[in-house]
Design an enzyme around this catalytic site. Structure first.
Site, short mmCIF file in Angstrom:
data_model
loop_
_atom_site.label_atom_id
_atom_site.label_comp_id
_atom_site.label_asym_id
_atom_site.label_seq_id
_atom_site.Cartn_x
_atom_site.Cartn_y
_atom_site.Cartn_z
N HIS A 37 0.85 -1.20 0.00
CA HIS A 37 0.00 0.00 0.00
C HIS A 37 0.88 1.25 0.00
O HIS A 37 0.61 2.22 -0.71
CB HIS A 37 -0.88 0.05 1.25
CG HIS A 37 -1.83 -1.10 1.41
ND1 HIS A 37 -1.67 -2.06 2.37
CD2 HIS A 37 -2.95 -1.42 0.73
CE1 HIS A 37 -2.67 -2.93 2.29
NE2 HIS A 37 -3.46 -2.58 1.30
N GLN A 61 -18.28 -5.70 -1.10
CA GLN A 61 -17.42 -6.55 -1.92
C GLN A 61 -17.08 -7.88 -1.25
O GLN A 61 -16.34 -8.68 -1.81
CB GLN A 61 -16.16 -5.81 -2.33
CG GLN A 61 -15.16 -5.56 -1.23
CD GLN A 61 -14.04 -4.64 -1.68
OE1 GLN A 61 -14.24 -3.45 -1.89
NE2 GLN A 61 -12.85 -5.19 -1.83
N GLN A 154 -8.98 -6.72 -10.77
CA GLN A 154 -9.63 -5.53 -10.21
C GLN A 154 -9.21 -4.28 -10.98
O GLN A 154 -10.04 -3.43 -11.33
CB GLN A 154 -9.24 -5.40 -8.74
CG GLN A 154 -9.60 -4.07 -8.11
CD GLN A 154 -9.31 -4.06 -6.63
OE1 GLN A 154 -10.02 -4.68 -5.85
NE2 GLN A 154 -8.26 -3.37 -6.21
P1 AMP Z 1 -6.62 -3.49 -0.35
O1 AMP Z 1 -6.39 -2.76 0.91
O2 AMP Z 1 -6.29 -4.94 -0.27
O3 AMP Z 1 -7.98 -3.21 -0.94
O4 AMP Z 1 -5.58 -2.90 -1.39
C1 AMP Z 1 -5.56 -1.54 -1.68
C2 AMP Z 1 -4.71 -1.30 -2.89
O5 AMP Z 1 -3.38 -1.73 -2.63
C3 AMP Z 1 -5.19 -2.07 -4.14
O6 AMP Z 1 -5.03 -1.23 -5.28
C4 AMP Z 1 -4.23 -3.23 -4.19
O7 AMP Z 1 -4.05 -3.75 -5.49
C5 AMP Z 1 -2.97 -2.59 -3.67
N1 AMP Z 1 -2.03 -3.59 -3.16
C6 AMP Z 1 -2.23 -4.46 -2.14
N2 AMP Z 1 -1.16 -5.26 -1.98
C7 AMP Z 1 -0.27 -4.91 -2.94
C8 AMP Z 1 1.03 -5.37 -3.33
N3 AMP Z 1 1.63 -6.37 -2.70
N4 AMP Z 1 1.64 -4.76 -4.36
C9 AMP Z 1 1.03 -3.75 -5.04
N5 AMP Z 1 -0.18 -3.27 -4.72
C10 AMP Z 1 -0.83 -3.84 -3.70
#
Ligand code: AMP
Length: 284
Positions: A37, A61, A154
Site C-alpha cells: 500500500h 465486496q 480488479q
Molecule cells: P486493499 O487494501 O487490499 O484493498 O488494497 C488496496 C490497494 O493496494 C489495491 O489497489 C491493491 O491492489 C494494492 N495492493 C495491495 N497489496 C499490494 C502489493 N503487494 N503490491 C502492489 N499493490 C498492492
C-alpha cells in the site's frame, strides 16, 4: 496529515487544493497497511501535489462467507504509516457515511471480465468493488488514482468502468510489492501460520518457473498444469491457474504477452498472485 471521516469534511479539506488546481492523487485501501500500500502512496506522492488515502473496509465486496467481520482493522497503526509516507489526507469513513441510511438501488456491473478468474469463486465481488471505487472517485475527484497490479483483474475492471462511465480520472497501475522471499504482500498474509507462511512463496517460485518454461518454448497448457501440480504437492487447494491476454481475454497459446494468474488456498487463507510474460518472436 489530516484525518477526515465525513464526505463533507473531506470536501472542505480539498476545497483550497481544487480552487488552486492542484493535482490530487488518490489511493483506495481497506487498511491494515503494508509496504505494498505504502508504495502506492509513494507513487502518488511522486506525481501529485495532494495525496488522499482512503481506508474503508467495504461490506459490498465481501461474500456472505467471507471475512468482512474479521478483516483486520488497524486504523491507528495505519495512520502512523500514512503520516510517515507523507500522505496529506486520510479519509476513513464509516459504512453509514459511505452508504447512507436509505436503501441502495444502484449497481455498477462490468460484464464479461468480471465473470472469470476471481469472479467465478466470488460472485458479486467486483460489483462491490466497482460501486465503492465509483463512489470514492466521485467523492475525492482525483486527477490520478493508483491501484496495485497485485489485484490485476480488479485493475482491469476499474479501467473498464472508468472508461465506460467517462469518469474524469487517470488510473495508474503500480507493480506488485513482494516480500524478500517473493510472496506478494497482502493483508491476508497475516492469517497464515508460520508453516503456511514458509510455504506461501512457492506460488511466486512456480510462476517464475512457468515464465522460464514459456520463454524456452514449452506449451502454455503444459506450463499451467505444472504450476497446478506444484501447488497441489505443496498442500495448496488450487482455485485456478490460468493465463490471459493483458486485457484478460482468453488465450490458448503463448503468441502474445500473457499474464499468468494463480488463486489458491492455504488452510482458510486465499492467496492470489500474477506474473506477466512478454512475448518475443525469437521464443522457443
Ligand atoms: P486493499 O487494501 O487490499 O484493498 O488494497 C488496496 C490497494 O493496494 C489495491 O489497489 C491493491 O491492489 C494494492 N495492493 C495491495 N497489496 C499490494 C502489493 N503487494 N503490491 C502492489 N499493490 C498492492
Amino acid at each position: 496529515m489530516k484525518t477526515e471521516t465525513s464526505i463533507q469534511g473531506l470536501s472542505a479539506s480539498l476545497q483550497t487544493a481544487r480552487a488552486a488546481r492542484k493535482v490530487i492523487g488518490f489511493v483506495a485501501t481497506m487498511g491494515n497497511l503494508h509496504e505494498g500500500h505504502i508504495n502506492l502512496v509513494r507513487e502518488a506522492r511522486r506525481l501529485c501535489d495532494v495525496v488522499v488515502v482512503s481506508i474503508f473496509v467495504n461490506p459490498t465486496q465481501f461474500g456472505p462467507n467471507e471475512d468482512f467481520d474479521n478483516y483486520p482493522r488497524t486504523l491507528e497503526q495505519d495512520s502512523h504509516l500514512l503520516a510517515e509516507a507523507e500522505c496529506d489526507i486520510l479519509f476513513a469513513p464509516s459504512v453509514e457515511q459511505m452508504y447512507g441510511s436509505r436503501p441502495r438501488l444502484t449497481n455498477i456491473r462490468v460484464e464479461k471480465i468480471t465473470e472469470d478468474l476471481c469472479g467465478l469463486q466470488r460472485p458479486g465481488h467486483f460489483d462491490g468493488v466497482a460501486l465503492v471505487v465509483t463512489k470514492l472517485l466521485n467523492i475525492v475527484q482525483p486527477t490520478y488514482a493508483f491501484f496495485g497490479e497485485k489485484d490485476y483483474q480488479q485493475l482491469a475492471v476499474i479501467r473498464q468502468f472508468v472508461q465506460d462511465l467517462s469518469i474524469p480520472v487517470d488510473i495508474i497501475g503500480v507493480p506488485i510489492t513482494r516480500a524478500a522471499d517473493g510472496l506478494a504482500l497482502s493483508s491476508r498474509n497475516g492469517y497464515l501460520s508460520e508453516e503456511q507462511r514458509n510455504t506461501a512463496p512457492i506460488i511466486y517460485q512456480l510462476l517464475q518457473q512457468a515464465k522460464a518454461k514459456l520463454l524456452q518454448g514449452v506449451a502454455l497448457d503444459v506450463v499451467l498444469n505444472d504450476v497446478k501440480q506444484g501447488l497441489d504437492q505443496a498442500g495448496f487447494v488450487v482455485d485456478y491457474v490460468e493465463a490471459r491476454a493483458t486485457n484478460l481475454l482468453h488465450v490458448e497459446t503463448f503468441e502474445q504477452d500473457v499474464v499468468l494468474f494463480v488463486a489458491a488456498k492455504l488452510g482458510n487463507t486465499r492467496l492470489i498472485d500474477n506474473l506477466m510474460v512478454k512475448y518475443s518472436k525469437s521464443i522457443g
